[in-house]
Design an enzyme around this catalytic site. Structure first.
Site, PDB file in Angstrom:
ATOM      1  N   ASP A   1       0.842  -1.204   0.000  1.00 19.68           N
ATOM      2  CA  ASP A   1       0.000   0.000   0.000  1.00 19.68           C
ATOM      3  C   ASP A   1       0.877   1.256   0.000  1.00 19.68           C
ATOM      4  O   ASP A   1       0.374   2.371  -0.124  1.00 19.68           O
ATOM      5  CB  ASP A   1      -1.000   0.005   1.161  1.00 19.68           C
ATOM      6  CG  ASP A   1      -0.325   0.093   2.517  1.00 19.68           C
ATOM      7  OD1 ASP A   1       0.906  -0.040   2.591  1.00 19.68           O
ATOM      8  OD2 ASP A   1      -1.050   0.300   3.518  1.00 19.68           O
ATOM      9  N   SER A   2       2.187   1.073   0.065  1.00 22.53           N
ATOM     10  CA  SER A   2       3.119   2.197  -0.139  1.00 22.53           C
ATOM     11  C   SER A   2       2.893   2.823  -1.510  1.00 22.53           C
ATOM     12  O   SER A   2       3.328   3.949  -1.769  1.00 22.53           O
ATOM     13  CB  SER A   2       4.579   1.730  -0.007  1.00 22.53           C
ATOM     14  OG  SER A   2       4.803   0.572  -0.776  1.00 22.53           O
TER      15      SER A   2
ATOM     16  N   GLU B   1      -1.322  -5.323   8.560  1.00 13.67           N
ATOM     17  CA  GLU B   1      -0.500  -4.753   9.633  1.00 13.67           C
ATOM     18  C   GLU B   1      -1.144  -4.983  11.000  1.00 13.67           C
ATOM     19  O   GLU B   1      -2.367  -4.888  11.132  1.00 13.67           O
ATOM     20  CB  GLU B   1      -0.325  -3.244   9.413  1.00 13.67           C
ATOM     21  CG  GLU B   1       0.433  -2.902   8.146  1.00 13.67           C
ATOM     22  CD  GLU B   1       0.622  -1.393   7.968  1.00 13.67           C
ATOM     23  OE1 GLU B   1       0.265  -0.621   8.879  1.00 13.67           O
ATOM     24  OE2 GLU B   1       1.132  -0.995   6.904  1.00 13.67           O
TER      25      GLU B   1
ATOM     26  N   GLU C   1       9.331  -4.155  10.835  1.00 15.06           N
ATOM     27  CA  GLU C   1       9.677  -2.825  10.330  1.00 15.06           C
ATOM     28  C   GLU C   1      10.164  -1.916  11.456  1.00 15.06           C
ATOM     29  O   GLU C   1       9.476  -1.749  12.487  1.00 15.06           O
ATOM     30  CB  GLU C   1       8.463  -2.179   9.625  1.00 15.06           C
ATOM     31  CG  GLU C   1       8.801  -0.765   9.117  1.00 15.06           C
ATOM     32  CD  GLU C   1       7.850  -0.213   8.073  1.00 15.06           C
ATOM     33  OE1 GLU C   1       6.946  -0.938   7.623  1.00 15.06           O
ATOM     34  OE2 GLU C   1       8.039   0.958   7.692  1.00 15.06           O
TER      35      GLU C   1
HETATM   36  O1  KIV Z   1       3.472  -1.178   1.700  1.00 11.42           O
HETATM   37  C1  KIV Z   1       4.670  -1.467   1.782  1.00 11.42           C
HETATM   38  O2  KIV Z   1       5.467  -1.202   0.885  1.00 11.42           O
HETATM   39  C2  KIV Z   1       5.124  -2.142   2.980  1.00 11.42           C
HETATM   40  C3  KIV Z   1       6.601  -2.229   3.175  1.00 11.42           C
HETATM   41  C4  KIV Z   1       7.063  -1.034   3.893  1.00 11.42           C
HETATM   42  C5  KIV Z   1       6.982  -3.482   3.854  1.00 11.42           C
HETATM   43  O3  KIV Z   1       4.341  -2.534   3.791  1.00 11.42           O
END
Ligand code: KIV
Length: 289
Positions: A52-53, A123, A190
Site C-alpha cells: 500500500d506504499s 499490519e 519494520e
Molecule cells: O506497503 C509497503 O510497501 C510495505 C513495506 C514497507 C513493507 O508494507
C-alpha cells in the site's frame, strides 16, 4: 522440457520455510505495475509485495491511509500479469480488515481470488490475531507486519523506531508470537532494533523479513521507488539507494524536449515513407507543390 524453453518454477511458501531452515536469505521488494513486475521478477527476487506504499510512491498521497481496495486490486492484477517466478503478496489497505473478521475475510478474498495474489499482508500484532487466524482458516495465506505499522503510525507516535525500551520490546515480541500462533507464513519486522529482530527471528518458526530490522532477519525488503531513487520526498535511514533513475528519466525527457525543439527528432529512422510516384500523384491530385 526438451524443447529448449526453460521452465520457470513458481516460488512456494514451503520454499520460504526451507530457506529459513537452510539459512538462505530471502529477498523481497515492492512493485505496483506491469513493467515493475517484469523487472523485479526477471532480476530473480523471491517475493514481490504489491504494497500500500503505492499510495505514496505512485499515487502521490500524503501517507498510506487513503489507499482503497479498488486501487490495491487494480495494481495487484497488473503485477500478477507480469510475474512468473516470485511469490506475490497483495497488501490489505487501511480499514479493509480493521472492522470485523467478516470484513477481513471478504477483502482478503478479493485480493486473493480476483486479484490473483499468492497471499495477503496486513499490519498489526496481537490485536489483529483474530483476523489473521480467520483469513488463514478461510484458506488464504497471510504475511504479518509488526513493529512500525505505517497505517497506524498516528497512534505509534509517528514514523518512529518501535520496541526500544524493555517493555515495548516485549510487546513487539508478543506480537510476533501471537501472529505465529494465528498462522502467518512469514512476518515483516519494520523499524525495530536489530537485536530485537534477531531474537524474534531465532524464536519463531516462520521467516522474518526486515525493513529497518537489521541483518539478523531471515530476509530483507525495500520499497522499489526508494532504492531506485524515484521517491524523493524523504528517505528513511534503513533505505539504501542503488540507482538514481529519477535523474535518468528526467534527463531523457529533457533531451527529448531539446530534440523536438531543435528538429533533431524524429530522424529518418523513426519516420515512414511512401513511394515517390504515390507522393507525386497525391500532390498533383491535392494541388500541392
Ligand atoms: O506497503 C509497503 O510497501 C510495505 C513495506 C514497507 C513493507 O508494507
Amino acid at each position: 522440457m526438451g524443447s529448449g524453453s526453460e521452465e520457470i518454477k513458481k516460488l512456494m511458501i514451503s520454499d520460504l520455510g526451507k530457506m529459513k531452515k537452510e539459512g538462505k536469505k530471502i529477498t523481497m521488494i515492492t512493485a505496483y505495475s506491469y513493467p515493475q513486475g517484469l523487472i523485479v521478477d526477471e532480476a530473480g527476487i523471491d517475493i514481490i509485495l504489491v504494497g500500500d506504499s503505492l499510495g505514496m510512491v505512485e499515487l502521490g498521497y500524503r501517507d498510506t491511509v487513503p489507499v482503497t481496495m479498488d486501487e490495491m486490486l487494480q495494481h495487484t492484477k497488473a503485477v500478477m500479469r507480469a510475474v512468473k517466478h516470485a511469490h506475490v503478496v497483495g497488501d490489505m489497505p487501511f480499514m479493509s480488515y480493521n472492522i470485523s473478521v467478516e470484513q477481513a475475510i471478504t477483502n482478503a478474498g478479493i485480493l486473493y481470488k480476483d486479484g490473483g495474489a499468492d497471499s495477503v499482508k496486513l499490519e498489526g500484532g496481537q490485536e489483529m490475531a483474530d483476523k489473521v487466524g480467520a483469513i488463514v482458516k478461510a484458506g488464504i495465506p497471510v504475511f504479518g507486519h509488526i513493529g512500525l505499522t505505517p497505517q497506524t503510525a498516528g497512534i505509534l507516535g509517528g514514523f518512529k523506531v518501535q520496541g526500544k525500551s524493555l517493555e515495548r520490546a516485549k510487546k513487539v515480541f508478543d506480537d510476533a508470537l501471537a501472529l505465529e500462533d494465528a498462522g502467518v507464513f512469514a512476518l515483516i519486522l519494520e523499524a525495530i532494533p536489530q537485536q530485537l529482530a534477531g531474537i524474534i527471528t531465532e524464536k519463531i518458526s516462520v521467516p522474518t523479513v526486515g525493513i529497518g530490522g537489521g541483518l539478523y532477519c531471515d530476509g530483507q525488503v525495500l520499497v522499489l521507488h526508494d532504492m531506485v531513487g524515484l521517491f524523493k520526498r524523504f528517505t528513511p535511514k534503513f533505505v539504501k539507494i542503488y540507482a538514481d533513475t529519477y535523474t535518468t528519466q528526467l534527463n531523457a525527457v529533457k533531451e527529448f524536449i531539446g530534440d523536438v525543439r531543435e528538429s533533431r527528432f524524429p530522424g529518418t529512422e523513426h519516420s515512414f515513407n511512401m513511394k515517390k510516384e504515390v507522393v507525386y500523384e497525391l500532390k498533383k491530385q491535392l494541388g500541392v507543390d
